[in-house]
Design an enzyme around this catalytic site. Sequence first.
Site, short mmCIF file in Angstrom:
data_model
loop_
_atom_site.label_atom_id
_atom_site.label_comp_id
_atom_site.label_asym_id
_atom_site.label_seq_id
_atom_site.Cartn_x
_atom_site.Cartn_y
_atom_site.Cartn_z
N HIS A 6 0.84 -1.20 0.00
CA HIS A 6 0.00 0.00 0.00
C HIS A 6 0.88 1.26 0.00
CE1 HIS A 6 -2.92 2.73 2.32
NE2 HIS A 6 -3.39 2.60 1.10
N HIS A 49 -0.52 10.88 -2.22
CA HIS A 49 -1.82 10.53 -1.64
C HIS A 49 -2.69 11.75 -1.32
CE1 HIS A 49 -4.59 9.67 1.71
NE2 HIS A 49 -4.79 8.53 1.08
O1 G3P Z 1 -6.75 1.86 -2.45
C1 G3P Z 1 -6.86 1.48 -1.12
C2 G3P Z 1 -6.56 2.62 -0.22
O2 G3P Z 1 -5.36 3.17 -0.64
C3 G3P Z 1 -7.62 3.68 -0.16
O3 G3P Z 1 -7.39 4.61 0.83
O4 G3P Z 1 -6.71 6.79 1.67
O5 G3P Z 1 -5.07 4.94 1.63
O6 G3P Z 1 -5.79 6.03 -0.47
P1 G3P Z 1 -6.19 5.62 0.90
CA CA Z 2 -4.73 4.76 -2.13
#
Ligand code: G3P
Ligand code: CA
Length: 242
Positions: A6, A49
């Site tokens: 992630h 992000h």
């Molecule tokens: O794509 C999964 C996750 O990344 C969504 O939440 O806020 O971490 O981008 P965020």
């Molecule tokens: Ca994300």
Amino acid sequence: MNIWAHRGCSQRYPENTLLSFEKAINVRGLAGIELDIQLTRDGHMVVIHDERVDRTTEGLGYVRDYTLAELKRLHIYADENPVQQIPTIEEVLDLIEPAMRSGMRLNIELKNSVYPYEGMERQIIDLIHTRGLQNQVVYSSFSALSLEKVRELDPETEIGILDTKVSDCLFKLQGGCGANVLHPYWQGIDLPPERLRGYTVRAWLSGHLYPEKPTGTKLDLSALEAKGITDLFLNEPEMYAD
Ligand code: G3P
Ligand code: CA
């Protein structure tokens, strides 16, 4: 359970940097990498992000108000590792393309539910097709409208609908937003596993990010699988390497 990095390996290294992605391609058994894209003022796709640069760099303000050259002057510190910059999606692809050609997948989240960056869907799909990487990519967004555009532009691609509850993901998918897989929050599994059977359920966590210290906590993957989760986006995928 399929494990995805992630924002790269974002617990031990700064999220969404070339460093975090380089670490991710070296994690054994990883299913894929997730990252977030937005557009600069001069129309470049950058990997970051937040809508603002404040949390991850020394800069202030919105990504969309910076040109690429201005964003590139900002620093992302990484302890003993070289200082990082906000990468363009092209720079990330240059780095990870060999791993993708060997089977690693890439989840490109279009970060456009706050600012609906005009034309970003076409731009990213064109780039992925130009590089011949379309079979390795899954697009996702919290914006069902954006996913509708992605589906129009690329009828074959895999598309994940992001939401907190899996029931909301499923209802939006069934409503025809163009998504074919579910991307809920890991604690938002509010349907019984029978209702999720046959679906890819890729769950995301909101866990610890660099420079917070790792907790050493390991999830019980079989308990999550029993709930119907097939894939997990983790900040510390290294903990689950084969
Ligand atoms: O794509 C999964 C996750 O990344 C969504 O939440 O806020 O971490 O981008 P965020
Ligand atoms: Ca994300």
